[in-house]
Write a protein that holds these residues in place. Structure first.
Motif, PDB file in Angstrom:
ATOM      1  N   ARG A 117       0.810  -1.225   0.000  1.00 32.36           N
ATOM      2  CA  ARG A 117       0.000   0.000   0.000  1.00 32.36           C
ATOM      3  C   ARG A 117       0.842   1.272   0.000  1.00 32.36           C
ATOM      4  O   ARG A 117       0.314   2.373   0.051  1.00 32.36           O
ATOM      5  CB  ARG A 117      -0.966   0.003   1.199  1.00 32.36           C
ATOM      6  CG  ARG A 117      -1.952  -1.175   1.146  1.00 32.36           C
ATOM      7  CD  ARG A 117      -3.057  -1.049   2.155  1.00 32.36           C
ATOM      8  NE  ARG A 117      -3.853   0.156   1.993  1.00 32.36           N
ATOM      9  CZ  ARG A 117      -4.794   0.331   1.069  1.00 32.36           C
ATOM     10  NH1 ARG A 117      -5.063  -0.635   0.210  1.00 32.36           N
ATOM     11  NH2 ARG A 117      -5.472   1.454   1.003  1.00 32.36           N
ATOM     12  N   SER A 118       2.153   1.124   0.001  1.00 29.61           N
ATOM     13  CA  SER A 118       3.059   2.275  -0.096  1.00 29.61           C
ATOM     14  C   SER A 118       4.228   1.839  -0.963  1.00 29.61           C
ATOM     15  O   SER A 118       4.682   0.690  -0.876  1.00 29.61           O
ATOM     16  CB  SER A 118       3.550   2.658   1.305  1.00 29.61           C
ATOM     17  OG  SER A 118       4.739   3.432   1.195  1.00 29.61           O
ATOM     18  N   TRP A 119       4.735   2.759  -1.778  1.00 20.55           N
ATOM     19  CA  TRP A 119       5.893   2.430  -2.622  1.00 20.55           C
ATOM     20  C   TRP A 119       7.146   2.221  -1.784  1.00 20.55           C
ATOM     21  O   TRP A 119       8.148   1.705  -2.278  1.00 20.55           O
ATOM     22  CB  TRP A 119       6.125   3.520  -3.666  1.00 20.55           C
ATOM     23  CG  TRP A 119       5.026   3.595  -4.674  1.00 20.55           C
ATOM     24  CD1 TRP A 119       4.142   4.617  -4.852  1.00 20.55           C
ATOM     25  CD2 TRP A 119       4.676   2.594  -5.633  1.00 20.55           C
ATOM     26  NE1 TRP A 119       3.256   4.321  -5.850  1.00 20.55           N
ATOM     27  CE2 TRP A 119       3.564   3.081  -6.351  1.00 20.55           C
ATOM     28  CE3 TRP A 119       5.181   1.335  -5.952  1.00 20.55           C
ATOM     29  CZ2 TRP A 119       2.965   2.357  -7.381  1.00 20.55           C
ATOM     30  CZ3 TRP A 119       4.581   0.616  -6.967  1.00 20.55           C
ATOM     31  CH2 TRP A 119       3.491   1.125  -7.669  1.00 20.55           C
ATOM     32  N   ALA A 120       7.089   2.623  -0.485  1.00 20.54           N
ATOM     33  CA  ALA A 120       8.242   2.420   0.392  1.00 20.54           C
ATOM     34  C   ALA A 120       8.261   1.000   0.963  1.00 20.54           C
ATOM     35  O   ALA A 120       9.205   0.624   1.646  1.00 20.54           O
ATOM     36  CB  ALA A 120       8.197   3.436   1.533  1.00 20.54           C
ATOM     37  N   SER A 137      -2.068   9.196   1.923  1.00 19.25           N
ATOM     38  CA  SER A 137      -2.283   9.688   0.550  1.00 19.25           C
ATOM     39  C   SER A 137      -1.316   9.067  -0.456  1.00 19.25           C
ATOM     40  O   SER A 137      -1.150   9.595  -1.551  1.00 19.25           O
ATOM     41  CB  SER A 137      -2.155  11.221   0.516  1.00 19.25           C
ATOM     42  OG  SER A 137      -0.800  11.598   0.720  1.00 19.25           O
ATOM     43  N   CYS A 138      -0.679   7.951  -0.082  1.00 22.88           N
ATOM     44  CA  CYS A 138       0.230   7.314  -1.041  1.00 22.88           C
ATOM     45  C   CYS A 138      -0.547   6.947  -2.304  1.00 22.88           C
ATOM     46  O   CYS A 138      -1.712   6.548  -2.257  1.00 22.88           O
ATOM     47  CB  CYS A 138       0.853   6.059  -0.426  1.00 22.88           C
ATOM     48  SG  CYS A 138       2.116   5.336  -1.495  1.00 22.88           S
ATOM     49  N   THR A 139       0.130   7.081  -3.423  1.00 21.69           N
ATOM     50  CA  THR A 139      -0.512   6.822  -4.728  1.00 21.69           C
ATOM     51  C   THR A 139      -0.604   5.334  -5.050  1.00 21.69           C
ATOM     52  O   THR A 139      -1.312   4.954  -5.979  1.00 21.69           O
ATOM     53  CB  THR A 139       0.335   7.480  -5.828  1.00 21.69           C
ATOM     54  OG1 THR A 139       1.700   7.043  -5.656  1.00 21.69           O
ATOM     55  CG2 THR A 139       0.276   8.999  -5.755  1.00 21.69           C
ATOM     56  N   PRO A 181       2.146   6.129 -10.036  1.00 28.81           N
ATOM     57  CA  PRO A 181       3.553   6.121  -9.626  1.00 28.81           C
ATOM     58  C   PRO A 181       3.795   6.939  -8.365  1.00 28.81           C
ATOM     59  O   PRO A 181       3.020   7.840  -8.021  1.00 28.81           O
ATOM     60  CB  PRO A 181       4.276   6.780 -10.822  1.00 28.81           C
ATOM     61  CG  PRO A 181       3.279   6.900 -11.907  1.00 28.81           C
ATOM     62  CD  PRO A 181       1.906   6.794 -11.316  1.00 28.81           C
ATOM     63  N   CYS A 182       4.898   6.612  -7.704  1.00 32.10           N
ATOM     64  CA  CYS A 182       5.323   7.360  -6.516  1.00 32.10           C
ATOM     65  C   CYS A 182       5.567   8.827  -6.890  1.00 32.10           C
ATOM     66  O   CYS A 182       6.116   9.125  -7.946  1.00 32.10           O
ATOM     67  CB  CYS A 182       6.615   6.726  -5.987  1.00 32.10           C
ATOM     68  SG  CYS A 182       7.332   7.611  -4.599  1.00 32.10           S
ATOM     69  N   ARG A 183       5.171   9.744  -5.992  1.00 37.26           N
ATOM     70  CA  ARG A 183       5.385  11.180  -6.266  1.00 37.26           C
ATOM     71  C   ARG A 183       6.844  11.596  -6.056  1.00 37.26           C
ATOM     72  O   ARG A 183       7.289  12.590  -6.616  1.00 37.26           O
ATOM     73  CB  ARG A 183       4.525  12.033  -5.314  1.00 37.26           C
ATOM     74  CG  ARG A 183       3.041  11.870  -5.513  1.00 37.26           C
ATOM     75  CD  ARG A 183       2.264  12.864  -4.627  1.00 37.26           C
ATOM     76  NE  ARG A 183       0.851  12.560  -4.654  1.00 37.26           N
ATOM     77  CZ  ARG A 183       0.222  11.852  -3.715  1.00 37.26           C
ATOM     78  NH1 ARG A 183       0.873  11.384  -2.674  1.00 37.26           N
ATOM     79  NH2 ARG A 183      -1.071  11.618  -3.824  1.00 37.26           N
ATOM     80  N   ARG A 239      13.441  10.260  -3.477  1.00 34.95           N
ATOM     81  CA  ARG A 239      13.684  10.339  -2.037  1.00 34.95           C
ATOM     82  C   ARG A 239      13.324   9.056  -1.282  1.00 34.95           C
ATOM     83  O   ARG A 239      13.815   8.840  -0.183  1.00 34.95           O
ATOM     84  CB  ARG A 239      12.834  11.466  -1.432  1.00 34.95           C
ATOM     85  CG  ARG A 239      13.255  12.835  -1.883  1.00 34.95           C
ATOM     86  CD  ARG A 239      12.645  13.858  -0.944  1.00 34.95           C
ATOM     87  NE  ARG A 239      11.934  14.876  -1.689  1.00 34.95           N
ATOM     88  CZ  ARG A 239      11.073  15.714  -1.154  1.00 34.95           C
ATOM     89  NH1 ARG A 239      10.803  15.654   0.118  1.00 34.95           N
ATOM     90  NH2 ARG A 239      10.489  16.617  -1.888  1.00 34.95           N
ATOM     91  N   VAL A 240      12.441   8.265  -1.845  1.00 32.92           N
ATOM     92  CA  VAL A 240      11.945   7.095  -1.103  1.00 32.92           C
ATOM     93  C   VAL A 240      12.917   5.922  -1.243  1.00 32.92           C
ATOM     94  O   VAL A 240      13.344   5.591  -2.346  1.00 32.92           O
ATOM     95  CB  VAL A 240      10.547   6.682  -1.641  1.00 32.92           C
ATOM     96  CG1 VAL A 240      10.071   5.396  -0.974  1.00 32.92           C
ATOM     97  CG2 VAL A 240       9.554   7.809  -1.402  1.00 32.92           C
ATOM     98  N   ARG A 241      13.297   5.329  -0.117  1.00 31.23           N
ATOM     99  CA  ARG A 241      14.198   4.178  -0.123  1.00 31.23           C
ATOM    100  C   ARG A 241      13.589   3.060   0.726  1.00 31.23           C
ATOM    101  O   ARG A 241      12.905   3.332   1.714  1.00 31.23           O
ATOM    102  CB  ARG A 241      15.572   4.550   0.483  1.00 31.23           C
ATOM    103  CG  ARG A 241      16.344   5.584  -0.317  1.00 31.23           C
ATOM    104  CD  ARG A 241      16.740   5.070  -1.691  1.00 31.23           C
ATOM    105  NE  ARG A 241      17.458   6.065  -2.475  1.00 31.23           N
ATOM    106  CZ  ARG A 241      16.893   6.984  -3.257  1.00 31.23           C
ATOM    107  NH1 ARG A 241      15.578   7.035  -3.365  1.00 31.23           N
ATOM    108  NH2 ARG A 241      17.617   7.823  -3.943  1.00 31.23           N
TER     109      ARG A 241
HETATM  110  S1  SF4 Z   1       6.472   9.642  -1.624  1.00 25.13           S
HETATM  111 FE1  SF4 Z   1       5.850   7.879  -2.850  1.00 25.13          FE
HETATM  112  S2  SF4 Z   1       5.874   6.131  -1.409  1.00 25.13           S
HETATM  113 FE2  SF4 Z   1       5.876   8.007  -0.195  1.00 25.13          FE
HETATM  114  S3  SF4 Z   1       3.690   8.357   0.297  1.00 25.13           S
HETATM  115 FE3  SF4 Z   1       4.244   9.599  -1.540  1.00 25.13          FE
HETATM  116  S4  SF4 Z   1       3.683   8.317  -3.290  1.00 25.13           S
HETATM  117 FE4  SF4 Z   1       3.776   6.946  -1.494  1.00 25.13          FE
END
Ligand code: SF4
Length: 197
Positions: free
Chosen positions: A43-46, A123-125, A131-133, A137-139
Motif C-alpha cells: 500500500r506504499s511504494w516504500a 495519501s500514497c498513490t 507512480p510514486c510522487r 527520495r523514497v528508499r
Molecule cells: S512519496 Fe511515494 S511512497 Fe511516499 S507516500 Fe508519496 S507516493 Fe507513497
C-alpha cells in the motif's frame, strides 16, 4: 521543540563487509512473512512487494555501513501513539544523511521502517496504481529487504531494541538505516557537519 517531546539523540555507526552482513543478518523468508502480515503491505511504494529484485538490489557492494540513532525521551509519561511525532525530526535528519551519502559516494541507502515521510499520511498513490510522487527520495528499509534489525543493533552496536509493554513510550526508540557502498572510505563527520543546521 514541543516540551512534551523533548528527547536526546545519540548516533551509532558500524561498518562491515556487505557479504557478511547479508550472510549473517538477513533472513528474507522470515521478514518477508512479517511484511506480508502488515496492513501497509503493497500500500506504499516504500514497502514490499518492490518493483525490483531485492537480491539484485543488494548485490555488488563491498561494504555495509549501518547508522542507528537512539532516541531517549525526556519523559516516559507519553502514550505510545506519540512515538511517530517524537521520531519525525530524527527520521528527517536520518533520511537527509542517507540520501546525501548516496549523492556523494554512489551506493544504496536504506531508510527506517515506517510510514513514508514525503506525502501526507494516507495519501500514497500506490493503492490507486499511480507512480510514486517522490521516487528520488523514497528508499526501502533494511527490514523490508529481509534484515534482522534486533540482531543488527544488539550484536553490532550493543543497543537492544526496546518495545512498549504498557502503552507508554519505551525507555528509548531506535532508528536504523543503512548505506551499501564501494567507497574506500566515508568521511561521515564531514557529511554530518555539512548537513547539521
Ligand atoms: S512519496 Fe511515494 S511512497 Fe511516499 S507516500 Fe508519496 S507516493 Fe507513497
Amino acid at each position: 521543540m514541543n516540551e512534551a517531546l523533548r528527547h536526546t539523540a545519540q548516533d551509532y555507526t558500524v561498518s562491515l563487509p556487505a557479504a557478511e552482513y547479508i550472510a549473517v543478518y538477513r533472513d528474507a523468508r522470515r521478514f518477508g512473512a512479517c511484511c506480508r502480515a502488515c496492513p501497509n503491505y503493497g500500500r506504499s511504494w516504500a514497502c514490499p512487494p518492490f518493483d525490483f529484485d531485492v537480491d539484485d538490489y543488494l548485490a555488488g557492494y563491498r561494504t555495509a555501513l549501518i547508522i542507528a540513532t537512539k532516541i531517549t525521551p525526556a519523559s516516559r509519561d507519553l502514550p505510545l501513539s506519540e512515538a511517530e511525532r517524537l521520531l519525525q525530526p530524527e527520521r528527517q535528519w536520518h533520511e537527509r544523511l542517507l540520501l546525501d551519502l548516496e549523492a556523494r559516494y554512489g551506493g544504496r541507502a536504506f531508510a527506517y521502517t515506517g510510514t513514508c515521510l514525503y506525502c501526507p499520511k494516507g495519501s500514497c498513490t500506490r493503492p490507486e496504481g499511480l507512480p510514486c510522487r517522490h521516487p528520488e527520495r523514497v528508499r526501502p528499509s533494511l527490514e523490508a529487504c529481509g534484515f534482522d534489525l534486533c540482531r543488527t543493533t544488539e550484536s553490532l552496536m550493543g543497543i537492544p531494541l526496546r518495545w512498549s509493554t504498557d502503552g507508554r513510550l519505551p525507555e528509548y526508540l531506535t532508528l536504523v538505516g543503512g548505506f551499501f557502498h564501494n567507497a574506500d572510505a566515508i568521511d561521515l563527520k564531514a557529511v554530518w557537519q555539512a548537513l547539521k543546521p
